[in-house]
Design a protein around this motif. Structure first.
Motif, PDB file in Angstrom:
ATOM      1  N   GLY A  51       0.823  -1.202   0.000  1.00 27.84           N
ATOM      2  CA  GLY A  51       0.000   0.000   0.000  1.00 27.84           C
ATOM      3  C   GLY A  51       0.854   1.246   0.000  1.00 27.84           C
ATOM      4  N   ASN A  52       0.346   2.279   0.601  1.00 33.06           N
ATOM      5  CA  ASN A  52       0.988   3.581   0.592  1.00 33.06           C
ATOM      6  C   ASN A  52       2.341   3.539   1.302  1.00 33.06           C
ATOM      7  N   LEU A  53       3.404   3.946   0.608  1.00 30.43           N
ATOM      8  CA  LEU A  53       4.756   3.898   1.159  1.00 30.43           C
ATOM      9  C   LEU A  53       4.904   4.808   2.370  1.00 30.43           C
ATOM     10  N   ALA A  54       4.329   6.001   2.327  1.00 30.53           N
ATOM     11  CA  ALA A  54       4.435   6.931   3.454  1.00 30.53           C
ATOM     12  C   ALA A  54       3.778   6.353   4.702  1.00 30.53           C
ATOM     13  N   THR A  55       2.645   5.684   4.537  1.00 27.54           N
ATOM     14  CA  THR A  55       1.967   5.059   5.676  1.00 27.54           C
ATOM     15  C   THR A  55       2.817   3.936   6.244  1.00 27.54           C
ATOM     16  N   THR A  56       3.386   3.113   5.370  1.00 29.30           N
ATOM     17  CA  THR A  56       4.263   2.025   5.813  1.00 29.30           C
ATOM     18  C   THR A  56       5.438   2.567   6.609  1.00 29.30           C
ATOM     19  N   GLN A  57       6.112   3.583   6.087  1.00 35.15           N
ATOM     20  CA  GLN A  57       7.264   4.160   6.771  1.00 35.15           C
ATOM     21  C   GLN A  57       6.859   4.747   8.120  1.00 35.15           C
ATOM     22  N   SER A  58       5.702   5.367   8.192  1.00 37.70           N
ATOM     23  CA  SER A  58       5.223   5.955   9.439  1.00 37.70           C
ATOM     24  C   SER A  58       4.941   4.881  10.487  1.00 37.70           C
ATOM     25  N   VAL A  59       4.307   3.793  10.078  1.00 35.93           N
ATOM     26  CA  VAL A  59       3.992   2.707  11.011  1.00 35.93           C
ATOM     27  C   VAL A  59       5.271   2.060  11.530  1.00 35.93           C
ATOM     28  N   ILE A  60       6.225   1.772  10.650  1.00 35.50           N
ATOM     29  CA  ILE A  60       7.491   1.152  11.061  1.00 35.50           C
ATOM     30  C   ILE A  60       8.244   2.073  12.018  1.00 35.50           C
ATOM     31  N   LYS A  61       8.280   3.360  11.700  1.00 35.87           N
ATOM     32  CA  LYS A  61       8.955   4.329  12.570  1.00 35.87           C
ATOM     33  C   LYS A  61       8.303   4.352  13.951  1.00 35.87           C
ATOM     34  N   ARG A  62       6.979   4.328  14.000  1.00 36.54           N
ATOM     35  CA  ARG A  62       6.252   4.363  15.274  1.00 36.54           C
ATOM     36  C   ARG A  62       6.492   3.095  16.088  1.00 36.54           C
ATOM     37  N   LEU A  63       6.449   1.933  15.435  1.00 38.10           N
ATOM     38  CA  LEU A  63       6.698   0.675  16.143  1.00 38.10           C
ATOM     39  C   LEU A  63       8.099   0.656  16.745  1.00 38.10           C
ATOM     40  N   ASN A  64       9.100   1.061  15.961  1.00 42.25           N
ATOM     41  CA  ASN A  64      10.480   1.099  16.471  1.00 42.25           C
ATOM     42  C   ASN A  64      10.641   2.109  17.600  1.00 42.25           C
ATOM     43  N   ALA A  65      10.001   3.270  17.481  1.00 47.67           N
ATOM     44  CA  ALA A  65      10.100   4.289  18.531  1.00 47.67           C
ATOM     45  C   ALA A  65       9.477   3.793  19.833  1.00 47.67           C
ATOM     46  N   ASP A  66       8.318   3.131  19.748  1.00 45.37           N
ATOM     47  CA  ASP A  66       7.671   2.603  20.949  1.00 45.37           C
ATOM     48  C   ASP A  66       8.549   1.571  21.644  1.00 45.37           C
ATOM     49  N   ILE A  67       9.216   0.729  20.853  1.00 40.61           N
ATOM     50  CA  ILE A  67      10.117  -0.277  21.427  1.00 40.61           C
ATOM     51  C   ILE A  67      11.321   0.403  22.065  1.00 40.61           C
ATOM     52  N   ASP A  68      11.935   1.355  21.350  1.00 43.83           N
ATOM     53  CA  ASP A  68      13.121   2.051  21.865  1.00 43.83           C
ATOM     54  C   ASP A  68      12.828   2.814  23.152  1.00 43.83           C
ATOM     55  N   LYS A  69      11.631   3.394  23.263  1.00 43.70           N
ATOM     56  CA  LYS A  69      11.263   4.172  24.452  1.00 43.70           C
ATOM     57  C   LYS A  69      10.656   3.305  25.551  1.00 43.70           C
ATOM     58  N   SER A  70      10.523   1.998  25.282  1.00 44.76           N
ATOM     59  CA  SER A  70       9.914   1.049  26.224  1.00 44.76           C
ATOM     60  C   SER A  70       8.501   1.457  26.624  1.00 44.76           C
ATOM     61  N   LEU A  71       7.755   2.034  25.682  1.00 42.29           N
ATOM     62  CA  LEU A  71       6.359   2.370  25.962  1.00 42.29           C
ATOM     63  C   LEU A  71       5.568   1.086  26.143  1.00 42.29           C
ATOM     64  N   GLN A  72       4.565   1.121  27.000  1.00 41.33           N
ATOM     65  CA  GLN A  72       3.759  -0.057  27.293  1.00 41.33           C
ATOM     66  C   GLN A  72       2.343   0.139  26.779  1.00 41.33           C
ATOM     67  N   PRO A  73       1.774  -0.817  26.068  1.00 43.50           N
ATOM     68  CA  PRO A  73       2.428  -2.009  25.533  1.00 43.50           C
ATOM     69  C   PRO A  73       3.154  -1.691  24.232  1.00 43.50           C
ATOM     70  N   ASN A  74       4.063  -2.583  23.838  1.00 42.69           N
ATOM     71  CA  ASN A  74       4.717  -2.499  22.538  1.00 42.69           C
ATOM     72  C   ASN A  74       4.863  -3.916  21.996  1.00 42.69           C
ATOM     73  N   LEU A  75       5.464  -4.068  20.820  1.00 40.60           N
ATOM     74  CA  LEU A  75       5.564  -5.394  20.208  1.00 40.60           C
ATOM     75  C   LEU A  75       6.298  -6.397  21.086  1.00 40.60           C
ATOM     76  N   ARG A  76       7.207  -5.905  21.895  1.00 44.75           N
ATOM     77  CA  ARG A  76       7.997  -6.808  22.729  1.00 44.75           C
ATOM     78  C   ARG A  76       7.263  -7.228  23.999  1.00 44.75           C
ATOM     79  N   THR A  77       6.312  -6.423  24.447  1.00 43.43           N
ATOM     80  CA  THR A  77       5.674  -6.705  25.736  1.00 43.43           C
ATOM     81  C   THR A  77       4.236  -7.194  25.633  1.00 43.43           C
ATOM     82  N   VAL A  78       3.591  -6.994  24.503  1.00 40.72           N
ATOM     83  CA  VAL A  78       2.189  -7.386  24.387  1.00 40.72           C
ATOM     84  C   VAL A  78       2.060  -8.909  24.443  1.00 40.72           C
ATOM     85  N   ALA A  79       1.016  -9.376  25.115  1.00 37.27           N
ATOM     86  CA  ALA A  79       0.825 -10.825  25.281  1.00 37.27           C
ATOM     87  C   ALA A  79       0.158 -11.424  24.072  1.00 37.27           C
TER      88      ALA A  79
END
Length: 79
Positions: A51-79
């Motif tokens: 799909g839209n490249l800008a949307t893809t880049q935005s989602v990937i950036k957000r997922l990585n930022a949430d993991i780096d900042k240890s925001l809860q929940p994130n991909l690493r902590t969600v059950a």
């Protein structure tokens, strides 16, 4: 046109995607459409984007930022 495919086989999972983007008749470039998040001995996630490249880049950036900042929940902590 974008191609993303996931297959569940007896041996495991197979993920495939193309990497070509087209922003017009003469503006063709590449960008990976398969993103993996891996934590050995814990979990992995593969995101196949079509799909839209800008949307893809935005989602990937957000997922990585949430993991780096240890925001809860994130991909690493969600059950």
């Amino acid at each position: 046109m974008t191609y993303c495919l996931a297959i569940n086989t007896n041996e495991g999972l197979v993920f495939c995607s193309d990497s070509r983007t087209n922003a017009g008749f003469d503006n063709i470039s590449t960008y990976t459409k398969m993103h993996s998040f891996v934590w050995p001995q814990d979990r992995f996630m593969v995101l196949l984007a079509a799909g839209n490249l800008a949307t893809t880049q935005s989602v990937i950036k957000r997922l990585n930022a949430d993991i780096d900042k240890s925001l809860q929940p994130n991909l690493r902590t969600v059950a």
